[in-house]
Design a protein around this motif. Sequence first.
Motif, PDB file in Angstrom:
ATOM      1  N   ILE A  28      53.549  43.436  41.949  1.00 45.84           N
ATOM      2  CA  ILE A  28      52.808  44.566  41.377  1.00 45.84           C
ATOM      3  C   ILE A  28      51.304  44.323  41.425  1.00 45.84           C
ATOM      4  O   ILE A  28      50.534  45.205  41.796  1.00 45.84           O
ATOM      5  CB  ILE A  28      53.279  44.850  39.931  1.00 45.84           C
ATOM      6  N   SER A  29      50.885  43.109  41.081  1.00 43.69           N
ATOM      7  CA  SER A  29      49.445  42.823  41.093  1.00 43.69           C
ATOM      8  C   SER A  29      48.889  42.878  42.513  1.00 43.69           C
ATOM      9  O   SER A  29      47.742  43.262  42.716  1.00 43.69           O
ATOM     10  CB  SER A  29      49.142  41.473  40.441  1.00 43.69           C
ATOM     11  N   GLY A  30      49.714  42.505  43.497  1.00 47.64           N
ATOM     12  CA  GLY A  30      49.286  42.617  44.888  1.00 47.64           C
ATOM     13  C   GLY A  30      49.087  44.067  45.293  1.00 47.64           C
ATOM     14  O   GLY A  30      48.126  44.406  45.986  1.00 47.64           O
ATOM     15  N   LEU A  31      49.973  44.913  44.837  1.00 43.36           N
ATOM     16  CA  LEU A  31      49.846  46.347  45.135  1.00 43.36           C
ATOM     17  C   LEU A  31      48.613  46.956  44.474  1.00 43.36           C
ATOM     18  O   LEU A  31      47.944  47.812  45.041  1.00 43.36           O
ATOM     19  CB  LEU A  31      51.093  47.105  44.663  1.00 43.36           C
ATOM     20  N   LEU A  32      48.309  46.482  43.260  1.00 41.35           N
ATOM     21  CA  LEU A  32      47.194  47.047  42.511  1.00 41.35           C
ATOM     22  C   LEU A  32      45.866  46.323  42.767  1.00 41.35           C
ATOM     23  O   LEU A  32      44.835  46.729  42.257  1.00 41.35           O
ATOM     24  CB  LEU A  32      47.509  47.020  41.007  1.00 41.35           C
ATOM     25  N   GLY A  33      45.925  45.234  43.541  1.00 43.32           N
ATOM     26  CA  GLY A  33      44.694  44.520  43.882  1.00 43.32           C
ATOM     27  C   GLY A  33      44.193  43.573  42.812  1.00 43.32           C
ATOM     28  O   GLY A  33      43.028  43.200  42.807  1.00 43.32           O
ATOM     29  N   PHE A  34      45.060  43.135  41.881  1.00 42.45           N
ATOM     30  CA  PHE A  34      44.653  42.160  40.867  1.00 42.45           C
ATOM     31  C   PHE A  34      44.486  40.789  41.523  1.00 42.45           C
ATOM     32  O   PHE A  34      45.240  40.436  42.427  1.00 42.45           O
ATOM     33  CB  PHE A  34      45.694  42.037  39.754  1.00 42.45           C
ATOM     34  N   PRO A  35      43.533  40.004  41.050  1.00 46.13           N
ATOM     35  CA  PRO A  35      43.354  38.659  41.603  1.00 46.13           C
ATOM     36  C   PRO A  35      44.486  37.723  41.174  1.00 46.13           C
ATOM     37  O   PRO A  35      45.170  37.975  40.176  1.00 46.13           O
ATOM     38  CB  PRO A  35      42.018  38.199  41.008  1.00 46.13           C
ATOM     39  N   ASP A  36      44.678  36.645  41.939  1.00 48.84           N
ATOM     40  CA  ASP A  36      45.664  35.627  41.576  1.00 48.84           C
ATOM     41  C   ASP A  36      45.303  35.001  40.240  1.00 48.84           C
ATOM     42  O   ASP A  36      44.138  34.942  39.863  1.00 48.84           O
ATOM     43  CB  ASP A  36      45.716  34.515  42.639  1.00 48.84           C
ATOM     44  N   LYS A  37      46.320  34.470  39.543  1.00 51.62           N
ATOM     45  CA  LYS A  37      46.089  33.841  38.250  1.00 51.62           C
ATOM     46  C   LYS A  37      45.472  32.450  38.388  1.00 51.62           C
ATOM     47  O   LYS A  37      44.864  31.955  37.469  1.00 51.62           O
ATOM     48  CB  LYS A  37      47.401  33.755  37.467  1.00 51.62           C
ATOM     49  N   HIS A  38      45.664  31.831  39.523  1.00 52.18           N
ATOM     50  CA  HIS A  38      45.066  30.511  39.730  1.00 52.18           C
ATOM     51  C   HIS A  38      44.406  30.436  41.106  1.00 52.18           C
ATOM     52  O   HIS A  38      44.707  31.212  41.992  1.00 52.18           O
ATOM     53  CB  HIS A  38      46.108  29.395  39.558  1.00 52.18           C
ATOM     54  N   SER A  39      43.501  29.495  41.209  1.00 59.42           N
ATOM     55  CA  SER A  39      42.770  29.297  42.463  1.00 59.42           C
ATOM     56  C   SER A  39      43.468  28.248  43.308  1.00 59.42           C
ATOM     57  O   SER A  39      44.117  27.343  42.781  1.00 59.42           O
ATOM     58  CB  SER A  39      41.347  28.830  42.162  1.00 59.42           C
TER      59      SER A  39
END
Length: 108
Positions: free
Chosen positions: A79-90
């Motif tokens: 879902i975050s990939g679809l919405l363009g949210f950044p990853d939780k960790h680097s």
Amino acid sequence: MEKEIIDFVADFTGTNKAVITLDTAVNDDLGVDGEDGYEFLLAFSERFDVDISNIQKTYFGPEGFNPLTIIFVALYAFISGLLGFPDKHSKLTVSQLITSAEKGIWVE
């Protein structure tokens, strides 16, 4: 320095050093996470005399295996990939470890 860092990563993770490159991410590609990630950074700091007190980013997720957690994380990632949210960790790459070792201080 590159060979020493690769040897260190290979020894710590039990990975064949032939597959470790400058772009290899210790967390994402080699599966170092949770408490192991913390131990990895401490061992790296001690072995290469690197001050890691200025780490600002999150490189490791939680420890352990829980099927429900995996489902939740996979769903969140999708879902975050679809919405363009950044990853939780680097990503924590071998290249970054080399640069930090050469400078004696953590480089993000």
